[in-house]
Write an enzyme that holds these catalytic residues in place. Structure first.
Site, PDB file in Angstrom:
ATOM      1  N   CYS A 147     -26.968 -15.187 -16.949  1.00 26.55           N
ATOM      2  CA  CYS A 147     -26.679 -15.987 -18.133  1.00 26.55           C
ATOM      3  C   CYS A 147     -25.583 -17.010 -17.856  1.00 26.55           C
ATOM      4  CB  CYS A 147     -26.271 -15.060 -19.285  1.00 26.55           C
ATOM      5  SG  CYS A 147     -25.791 -15.947 -20.768  1.00 26.55           S
ATOM      6  N   CYS A 150     -23.032 -17.491 -20.607  1.00 29.02           N
ATOM      7  CA  CYS A 150     -22.021 -16.421 -20.680  1.00 29.02           C
ATOM      8  C   CYS A 150     -21.011 -16.528 -19.536  1.00 29.02           C
ATOM      9  CB  CYS A 150     -22.664 -15.038 -20.562  1.00 29.02           C
ATOM     10  SG  CYS A 150     -24.205 -14.814 -21.429  1.00 29.02           S
ATOM     11  N   ASP A 151     -21.483 -16.781 -18.338  1.00 28.73           N
ATOM     12  CA  ASP A 151     -20.637 -16.586 -17.157  1.00 28.73           C
ATOM     13  C   ASP A 151     -20.315 -17.852 -16.366  1.00 28.73           C
ATOM     14  OD1 ASP A 151     -20.687 -13.876 -17.706  1.00 28.73           O
ATOM     15  OD2 ASP A 151     -22.461 -13.521 -16.498  1.00 28.73           O
TER      16      ASP A 151
END
Ligand code: NAP
Length: 320
Positions: A147, A150-151
């Site tokens: 992701c 997200c990261d």
């Protein structure tokens, strides 16, 4: 768990969608039962995909960020505080045609369901498809991610690889160019599957380069990713590529095996919802990634979990 009693609402899944539905239905005095799933090394586990991420920085309300598993523990605690009952188990069979709905959690051949319920909220989520190469699972959260939203932030100034050739891979790669020094897309063919417009954007981006006709055979690194071993599918030649992060973007699969032939799905197996969170069976609602292949965020999943709870509450009120 109380047996023999028909529940008002059973929730399948305990990611942000399922637990938000639990918080709302518990606060509405519906005494929800959450069947949270069973521990596994994939995102098909209690707490869902956030259990596999490290820091979550984009969930509103946490200016300093929060670890994915901690966020899920807090949601769980919040649901239990209002009386949601959570069991570590998996549904093995459903009968959505009977009233009340039947749920089996043990032997699917048993004549009678283990649980009956007036309404059902499906929040079984989706799992990222993984490569299945040796050190991928061990380094998940330590340089291996599924992701970029997200990261990506953790890879500022780093060398990043993205695996896949579809829209997801290109979208992730484009997003990652905001952070990484370089983004290398590794694709198993010579042609991308992604839409033309996405391809054009990727080809134009100076930070993106491509390694064609190649597959990843191992992820390298002790505590964090330090590189990839890749193989040219034409020559069979293997080589190492130094990267700090690898984003696997080879598609997602919704966890909908249980609903085959019972609830309407799209071509990719995602549940179809209309008018809020209604599925094609009355009294059965779906929320989160199991019915969303577009946004796939914790906050959107939580939002749709709230919608499902309200839809279920109204449905139950209409039965009285
Ligand atoms: P996808 O279209 O199925 O693409 C998966 C990609 O991963 C393909 O290029 C495939 O290679 C590759 N792949 C699959 N298994 C692999 C493996 N084991 N090893 C190496 N490579 C592998 O999946 P997606 O990109 O997640 O997209 C899913 C759907 O969502 C699509 O309909 C897509 O259009 C849509 N979507 C749209 C957007 C957007 O419009 N912004 C963004 C994301 C997703 P091959 O090409 O060789 O099969």
């Amino acid at each position: 768990m109380e047996t023999g009693m028909t529940r008002n609402v059973v929730i399948l899944g305990s990611g942000p969608a399922g637990l938000t539905a639990a918080i709302y239905t518990a606060r509405a005095d519906l005494n929800p039962l959450v069947i949270e799933g069973e521990p596994s090394s994939t995102s098909d586990q209690p707490g869902g995909q956030l259990m596999l991420t490290t820091e979550v920085e984009n969930f509103p309300g946490f200016p300093g960020g929060i670890m994915g598993p901690q966020l899920m523990m807090s949601m769980r605690e919040q649901a239990e505080r209002f009386g949601a009952e959570i069991v570590t188990n998996k549904a093995t069979k459903l009968d959505l045609a009977r009233t009340p709905i039947g749920i089996w959690t043990g032997d699917p051949e048993a004549p009678e369901p283990d649980i009956t319920t007036r309404s059902l909220i499906v929040a079984t989520g989706a799992r990222s498809l993984m490569l299945g190469v040796p050190n991928e699972a061990r380094l998940l959260g330590y340089g291996v991610s599924t992701c970029a939203t997200c990261d990506g932030f953790f890879f500022r100034g780093k060398r990043i690889a993205v695996i896949g050739g579809g829209d997801s891979a290109i979208e992730e790669a484009l997003f990652l160019t905001k952070f990484g020094d370089s983004v290398t897309i590794i694709h198993r063919r010579k042609e991308l599957r992604a839409s033309k417009i996405m391809q054009d954007r990727a080809f134009k981006n100076e930070k993106i380069d491509f390694i064609w006709d190649s597959v990843v055979v191992d992820v390298l690194g002790d505590n964090n990713v330090s590189g990839l071993r890749i193989r040219d599918v034409n020559t069979g030649e293997e080589r190492e590529l130094d990267v700090d992060g690898v984003f696997v973007a080879i598609g997602h699969a919704p966890s909908t095996e249980l609903f085959e032939g019972k609830l309407e799905m799209d071509g990719a197996g995602y549940l179809i919802t209309t008018d809020g969170t209604n599925t094609t069976v009355r009294g059965v609602f779906a929320c989160g990634d199991v019915q969303d292949h577009v946004y796939r965020q914790a906050v959107t999943a939580a939002g749709s979990g709230c919608m499902a709870a309200i839809d279920a509450e109204r449905y139950l009120a209409g039965l009285e």
